[in-house]
Design an enzyme around this catalytic site. Structure first.
Site, mmCIF file in Angstrom:
data_model
loop_
_atom_site.group_PDB
_atom_site.id
_atom_site.type_symbol
_atom_site.label_atom_id
_atom_site.label_comp_id
_atom_site.label_asym_id
_atom_site.label_seq_id
_atom_site.Cartn_x
_atom_site.Cartn_y
_atom_site.Cartn_z
ATOM 1 N N GLU A 45 33.314 8.802 48.651
ATOM 2 C CA GLU A 45 31.880 8.736 48.421
ATOM 3 C C GLU A 45 31.565 8.737 46.919
ATOM 4 O O GLU A 45 32.148 9.501 46.156
ATOM 5 C CB GLU A 45 31.214 9.933 49.104
ATOM 6 C CG GLU A 45 29.705 9.892 49.134
ATOM 7 C CD GLU A 45 29.118 11.006 49.988
ATOM 8 O OE1 GLU A 45 27.902 10.985 50.241
ATOM 9 O OE2 GLU A 45 29.879 11.902 50.417
ATOM 10 N N LYS A 114 23.210 5.650 52.753
ATOM 11 C CA LYS A 114 23.443 6.825 53.579
ATOM 12 C C LYS A 114 22.143 7.210 54.289
ATOM 13 O O LYS A 114 21.068 7.193 53.695
ATOM 14 C CB LYS A 114 23.921 7.992 52.706
ATOM 15 C CG LYS A 114 24.486 9.173 53.471
ATOM 16 C CD LYS A 114 25.142 10.158 52.503
ATOM 17 C CE LYS A 114 25.817 11.305 53.234
ATOM 18 N NZ LYS A 114 26.493 12.224 52.299
ATOM 19 N N CYS A 175 30.182 10.418 55.261
ATOM 20 C CA CYS A 175 30.383 11.866 55.130
ATOM 21 C C CYS A 175 29.562 12.675 56.135
ATOM 22 O O CYS A 175 29.948 12.834 57.278
ATOM 23 C CB CYS A 175 30.089 12.302 53.701
ATOM 24 S SG CYS A 175 30.724 13.962 53.321
ATOM 25 N N SER A 356 45.987 43.395 34.520
ATOM 26 C CA SER A 356 45.671 44.817 34.691
ATOM 27 C C SER A 356 46.758 45.580 35.421
ATOM 28 O O SER A 356 46.756 46.807 35.439
ATOM 29 C CB SER A 356 44.355 44.954 35.471
ATOM 30 O OG SER A 356 44.548 44.526 36.816
#
Length: 708
Positions: A45, A114, A175, A356
C-alpha cells in the site's frame, strides 16, 4: 491442468518520502517477478511515497513526486509483458484518494481508490484520504501532463471496477477492506473475479499474524479464487514495524509465503497456479451459483493480454503449511529489524544504553545483540546493502574489505553499554551488567555517580537551607521521592553525554542513539521518572509486557547461548534508588502496589476491551472472584486507575517505542486520551464501592489475607 499462471507479490522496505529509494525497490521487485516468469506483480500500500507519510499526504509535493516516480516506471520497460499493481495517492476532482494504479505495457489501465479506510488504533487514513463512495461506478480521471506525454493517454477510468484479461478477471482489495464485514472480494467473486490482490500497510503486533492469515484463507475458501497479499516491511519512519509476510492463497490454502521479519529491502514471492482450480472449486455449489447469478455486475476494464501461457511443463505450486513464529521469536526479530532500519537510516554510529542489571535493560541489550546476529547472517549471504550499511556504521571506509562475520565482534563496534551505580546499587546488579556486556560483546563502561548526586543534593541544601533525606534516614515521602528521581534523571544526562562522546573516545566520528528500556506495563502504570533514563531516542521494548520480556529472556538464554541470562530471570525487579536496610529492599511490584501480571490484565481491559473503572471492576469480579473479595478487587481497580490517571502526563513525553502490544498507552496517535484527569474518579469509584459492599465474597483466600 489447464491454464497455468505465474503470479508475484512482494514486501518492500519503503521509507516515507524516500522517492528515489522507493522507486528503486519497486523496479527491483518488478524485475525479479519477470525473471520468475510472472505475468502479474502486486506491491504494498502507498509504496511510491511510503505508507507512513502522515500529514505529508496533505502536501501537494507528495503526490507530485509520486507521479514523477510513476512516470519513470512507465517510461521504462518495467511494465512490458506484466500487469503491475502500484500504490500512491491520487487527487481526483479536488478529492485525494489512497489508490492502486494498474499498469500494463507502459500504460495505465485503471485507478482503483480505497473504499474502506483504516481509521483506528495506529491509523488515521481519514485525516488524509477520502474513501471512494460510488460503489460499482467509475469516472474519467484526467492524467497529469507528465503522464500524458509518456503514455499518450489523456484520461483513464477511476473507481470501483475490475480488470478483464483474455483468460481471467482480476479484482483489487486494499488492506482494511479485507477486515470489513462486507469485504469487496465477496461481491467481486460472485461476479466472476478469480484473482484478488490486497496491497497492505499492516504493522506487527505480537500474535497478530494468525488473524490476518485466517482472513485471507477464509476469503478464498468461501468464494474460491487466488489471493495475492502484499505488505510493507520495515520501519517506515515511526513507531511501527511493518512485518511483511507476503502470501499467495488458492481456494483457502496457502501456496507461497514470504518471511515475516527480514533485513531484505526487496522480497518477492511467486507461485504458479492453475486458474481452472478456481473454477472447479466454484462448480457444483448450488447456493454459490444462485448468488452469483443474481450478483450485481462490475464494470470490466478490458486488456488485450493473457496472464496464462502455453507452457505446460511449468510445475504448479503446491499448498504449504503456514509458518508462524512464537511470541518469543517475534520479540527477538521484530524489534531487532526495526532497530536496524532506524540505525542505518538515521546514519548514527551505533547504540548506547544504561545497563541497570535488571530484566528490562537486559532485554533491550539482547534485542540489539539479536540485530547483530541478523546483520552477520545477511552479510555472510553476501547482501550488498547490509554489508555497505554495516561497514559505514562500524566506521570503516568505503574501500575497506570489512564484512561482519561475528555478532560478538560487530556488537563491540556499534553497541555501547554503561552501568551507572550509586551507593544504593548492589554488587549483584553491577556484576550482572558487566557479565551481560561480556557475553554480547558490547563496549562497556562502569561508573559510580555518587559525587554527581551529592553535588546536586548539596546545591539544593545551599540554596534552600534544607538538605533532603531518604525515608530510611528519617526523611519524608516527598524527600524520598525527590532523591530517587534525581538519580534517575542524572542517568539520562550522563547517557546522552556518553552517547555523544564515546565514539570520539574510540577515535571515531558521529554519535550514538540512546535506547530506552521502559516496558509497556511500567508506562501504563506510570512507574518511571519523567525525563529519567527511560527518556531516550527510541525504545525497542516500550510496547512489550514484562511477562513477555521474561519469556523472551528465557528463550534467548538457550537460543543465543547466553547462560548469563539465567541470573536476570532469578533476580527480583528493583529500581535500586533507595538505601538498602536490614528491614527494607526496594521492589518494583511492592512499590507499584500491583504485579506485572495484573498490570497486563488492566491494560487489556482498559484499551482493548474499552473498559472504564466500573466496567473493569465488573469484569474482574468474574475473573478474580475466586481468589479475591469484591472489596479487594475494587481496591486494586481504584489503585490502578488512580496511578494511571495521575501519571498519564508522562505519556506525552514518552520515548518513541516499538509498537508490539494492542494495549500500549503511547500518547502518540495510538492512545488518544486526556493527560489531566480527575484522578480519584469520585463518581466511578463511589459506584464501585457501593456495588462491592453488597456482593458476596466468593474468594478462597484465608481470612488473614482478606484483611490485608
Amino acid at each position: 491442468m489447464g491454464h497455468l499462471i505465474t503470479l508475484a507479490t512482494c514486501s518492500l522496505n519503503q521509507w516515507a518520502l524516500d522517492f528515489e529509494g522507493n522507486l528503486e525497490r519497486i523496479l527491483a521487485s518488478i524485475r525479479i517477478a519477470k525473471e520468475r516468469g510472472a505475468t502479474m506483480r502486486v506491491g504494498p500500500e502507498l509504496e511510491v511515497p511510503g505508507y507512513g507519510c502522515y500529514d505529508h499526504f496533505l502536501e501537494g509535493d507528495t503526490e507530485l513526486h509520486s507521479w514523477e516516480a510513476l512516470q519513470k516506471i512507465l517510461a521504462s520497460d518495467a511494465t512490458v509483458g506484466i500487469v503491475c499493481d502500484i500504490g500512491m495517492p491520487v487527487t481526483h476532482k479536488s478529492v485525494t484518494y489512497n489508490c492502486r494504479i494498474i499498469c500494463y505495457d507502459k500504460k495505465i489501465l485503471f485507478i482503483r481508490p480505497k473504499m474502506w479506510m483504516a481509521n483506528d488504533g495506529n491509523y488515521r487514513e481519514l485525516r488524509y484520504f477520502t474513501p471512494w463512495q460510488k460503489h460499482h461506478e467509475t469516472e474519467d480521471h484526467y492524467l497529469p501532463r507528465i503522464i500524458q506525454q509518456t503514455t499518450g493517454q489523456i484520461k483513464v477510468p477511476i473507481g470501483d471496477a475490475v480488470i478483464s484479461t483474455l483468460d481471467t478477471c482480476i479484482g483489487v482489495e486494499l488492506c482494511e477492506e479485507l477486515f470489513t464485514p462486507a469485504s469487496p472480494h465477496i461481491l467481486m467473486g460472485l461476479d466472476g473475479v478469480e484473482i484478488f490482490t490486497n496491497s497492505s500497510g499492516s504493522h506487527h503486533e505480537l500474535r497478530k499474524l494468525y488473524r490476518r492469515v485466517e482472513l485471507i484463507k477464509e476469503a478464498t475458501l468461501k468464494t474460491g479464487g487466488v489471493y495475492l497479499y502484499a505488505n510493507q516491511q520495515g520501519c517506515d519512519g515511526d513507531r511501527l514495524y511493518y512485518d511483511g509476510c507476503p502470501l499467495i492463497a488458492v481456494n483457502g490454502e496457502i501456496v507461497a509465503q514470504g518471511s515475516q521479519f527480514s533485513l531484505d529491502d526487496v522480497q518477492v514471492v511467486s507461485a504458479t497456479i492453475d486458474i481452472e482450480d478456481v473454477r472447479a472449486h466454484r462448480k457444483g455449489k448450488m447456493s454459490w451459483g444462485m448468488q452469483a447469478a443474481a450478483a450485481r455486475r462490475y464494470q470490466r476494464i478490458e486488456v488485450d493480454f493473457a496472464l496464462s501461457g502455453g507452457e505446460l511443463s511449468i510445475l504448479q505450486s503446491k499448498k504449504i503449511a503456514m509458518f508462524y513464529h512464537s511470541p518469543e521469536e517475534e520479540i527477538a526479530l521484530g524489534p531487532a529489524c526495526w532497530l536496524w532500519d532506524y540505525l542505518r537510516r538515521s546514519r548514527a554510529q551505533g547504540f548506547f544504553i544504561p545497563l541497570s542489571g535488571g530484566i528490562d535493560s537486559c532485554a533491550t541489550a539482547v534485542i540489539v545483540y539479536s540485530m547483530c546476529r541478523l546483520v552477520v547472517e545477511k552479510a555472510k549471504q553476501g547482501d550488498k546493502q547490509v554489508i555497505a550499511d554495516a561497514k559505514r556504521i562500524a566506521g570503516e571506509p568505503e574501500d575497506s574489505t570489512y564484512i561482519p562475520t561475528d555478532a560478538h565482534e560487530f556488537s563491540s563496534r556499534i553497541f555501547h553499554t554503561c552501568y551507572m551505580g550509586t551507593q544504593n546499587s548492589s554488587l549483584e546488579t553491577r556484576d550482572r551488567a558487566k557479565d551481560l556486556s561480556a557475553a554480547i560483546g558490547s563496549y562497556h563502561v562502569d561508573l559510580n555517580m555518587d559525587t554527581l548526586v551529592t553535588a546536586v543534593r548539596t546545591l539544593f541544601g545551599f540554596v534552600t537551607g534544607h538538605k533532603p533525606q531518604f525515608r530510611a534516614h528519617g526523611g519524608s515521602d516527598a524527600e524520598n521521592l525527590a532523591l530517587q528521581n534525581i538519580q534517575a534523571r542524572l542517568r539520562m544526562v550522563l547517557a546522552y553525554l556518553f552517547a555523544q562522546l564515546l565514539p570520539w573516545v574510540r577515535g571515531r566520528t558521529g554519535g550514538l542513539l540512546v535506547l530506552g528500556s521502559a516496558n509497556v506495563d511500567e508506562s501504563l502504570r506510570g512507574y518511571l521518572t519523567k525525563y529519567d533514563c527511560s527518556s531516550a531516542d527510541i525504545n525497542p521494548i516500550g510496547g512489550i509486557s514484562k511477562t513477555d520480556l521474561k519469556k523472551f529472556i528465557a528463550f534467548a538464554e538457550e537460543k543465543f547461548d547466553l547462560p548469563v541470562l539465567h541470573n536476570f530471570l532469578a533476580a527480583t525487579p528493583t529500581a535500586e534508588l533507595e538505601p538498602i536496610t536490614e528491614t527494607y529492599v526496594q521492589s518494583d511490584e511492592a512499590d507499584m502496589g500491583m504485579t506485572y501480571e495484573e498490570l497486563s490484565v488492566f491494560g487489556r481491559l482498559r484499551k482493548v476491551e474499552k473498559c472504564g473503572p466500573y466496567a473493569m471492576f465488573t469484569k474482574l469480579l468474574h475473573d478474580w472472584g475466586d481468589r479475591l473479595s469484591p472489596v479487594q478487587i475494587a481496591a486494586k481497580v481504584k489503585l490502578f486507575y488512580f496511578e494511571y490517571a495521575r501519571n498519564r502526563h508522562k505519556m506525552t513525553t514518552i520515548t518513541p517505542a516499538y509498537h508490539a502490544e494492542s494495549y500500549s498507552p503511547d500518547d502518540n496517535r495510538f492512545d488518544l486520551r486526556p493527560f489531566l484527569y480527575p484522578s480519584r474518579f469520585p463518581w466511578q469509584f463511589k459506584k464501585i464501592d457501593d456495588v462491592a459492599a453488597t456482593l458476596p465474597d466468593r474468594s478462597t483466600a484465608v481470612e488473614g489475607e482478606k484483611d490485608k
